[in-house]
Design a protein around this motif. Structure first.
Motif, PDB file in Angstrom:
ATOM      1  N   ARG A  12      32.219  61.738  67.066  1.00 59.43           N
ATOM      2  CA  ARG A  12      32.162  60.531  66.255  1.00 59.43           C
ATOM      3  C   ARG A  12      31.572  60.824  64.891  1.00 59.43           C
ATOM      4  O   ARG A  12      31.986  60.260  63.896  1.00 59.43           O
ATOM      5  N   SER A  81      30.774  57.118  63.354  1.00 54.66           N
ATOM      6  CA  SER A  81      31.970  56.323  63.593  1.00 54.66           C
ATOM      7  C   SER A  81      32.056  55.972  65.075  1.00 54.66           C
ATOM      8  O   SER A  81      31.585  56.723  65.924  1.00 54.66           O
ATOM      9  N   CYS A  82      32.661  54.836  65.385  1.00 56.62           N
ATOM     10  CA  CYS A  82      32.825  54.440  66.782  1.00 56.62           C
ATOM     11  C   CYS A  82      33.765  55.395  67.507  1.00 56.62           C
ATOM     12  O   CYS A  82      34.602  56.041  66.887  1.00 56.62           O
ATOM     13  N   HIS A  96      33.817  54.012  56.886  1.00 52.91           N
ATOM     14  CA  HIS A  96      33.964  53.404  58.208  1.00 52.91           C
ATOM     15  C   HIS A  96      33.625  51.922  58.179  1.00 52.91           C
ATOM     16  O   HIS A  96      32.588  51.524  57.672  1.00 52.91           O
ATOM     17  N   ALA A  98      33.540  50.319  61.176  1.00 56.37           N
ATOM     18  CA  ALA A  98      32.881  50.121  62.470  1.00 56.37           C
ATOM     19  C   ALA A  98      32.076  51.370  62.810  1.00 56.37           C
ATOM     20  O   ALA A  98      32.579  52.483  62.716  1.00 56.37           O
ATOM     21  N   VAL A 100      28.477  53.102  65.202  1.00 59.05           N
ATOM     22  CA  VAL A 100      27.401  53.041  66.181  1.00 59.05           C
ATOM     23  C   VAL A 100      26.155  53.569  65.481  1.00 59.05           C
ATOM     24  O   VAL A 100      26.250  54.343  64.529  1.00 59.05           O
ATOM     25  N   CYS A 175      29.544  49.706  69.457  1.00 55.71           N
ATOM     26  CA  CYS A 175      30.299  49.649  68.208  1.00 55.71           C
ATOM     27  C   CYS A 175      30.164  48.275  67.561  1.00 55.71           C
ATOM     28  O   CYS A 175      30.345  47.250  68.224  1.00 55.71           O
TER      29      CYS A 175
END
Length: 193
Positions: A12, A81-82, A96, A98, A100, A175
């Motif tokens: 990710r 990134s998710c 990004h 979305a 985490v 996410c």
């Protein structure tokens, strides 16, 4: 950490995975569906504020329960990134929409004896449950000198609590959209395939 977690986080972080689990072509329909699902969640800043509150309260409660426990942060906050569940949202984008977020890792010394593990786990569980996490964690290890359990919430955030040589507490959100993406309210236009 669970088996496979380091590869997943690295994948990710690089945001360019290859192999059988990597996302294939992304359609605008997939991007729209995944973005709409993430719009139902708080943005990453809103979620992080609540998670930080829970994370701090968890450490405080453990110190109140086990006064010899001393915490130090061993890793700063990170973002990535998710993963594949929401891969279409970020596919082909330079930034990004979305992500985490890892809330930083904490290590505790001088904590508790092996026979106090269940009490410590119950303390963590009480706090986590107040914030919407599972009442009963997934047990990763539970043997003398090696205990680890993971609590999850509805967004797949993970609070991991364990003890071996030291006490460990880690947290990674599920996410969420960035505040900018949520305010925009529509998926970013990625490349057309």
């Amino acid at each position: 950490m669970p088996t496979g977690a380091p590869r997943s986080l690295a994948c990710r972080t690089l945001a360019a995975c290859t192999g059988p689990d990597a996302p294939r072509e992304t359609t605008m329909d997939q991007r729209t569906q995944q973005f709409a699902e993430l719009m139902k969640r708080p943005d990453i800043d809103q979620a992080s504020a609540r998670y930080e509150q829970m994370y701090g309260e968890t450490r405080q409660r453990l110190v109140a329960e086990f006064p010899t426990l001393q915490w130090r942060q061993s890793l700063e906050q990170t973002s990535a990134s998710c993963g594949n569940d929401f891969a279409a949202v970020n596919a082909g984008l330079r930034t990004h929409d979305a992500i985490v977020r890892g809330m930083g890792n904490w290590v505790g010394t001088g904590g508790f004896r092996d026979d106090q593990w269940e009490r410590a786990l119950a303390t963590v569980g009480e706090v986590a449950h107040q914030y919407g996490f599972d009442a009963h964690p997934k047990v990763i290890a539970n043997q003398p000198g090696n205990h680890e359990s993971i609590f999850r919430d509805e967004y797949n955030a993970e609070l991991t609590f364990g003890v071996g040589k030291n006490v460990g507490l880690t947290f990674e959100s599920g996410c969420h959209l960035t505040a900018e993406a949520k305010k925009r309210g529509t998926p970013a236009q990625g490349p057309s395939y």
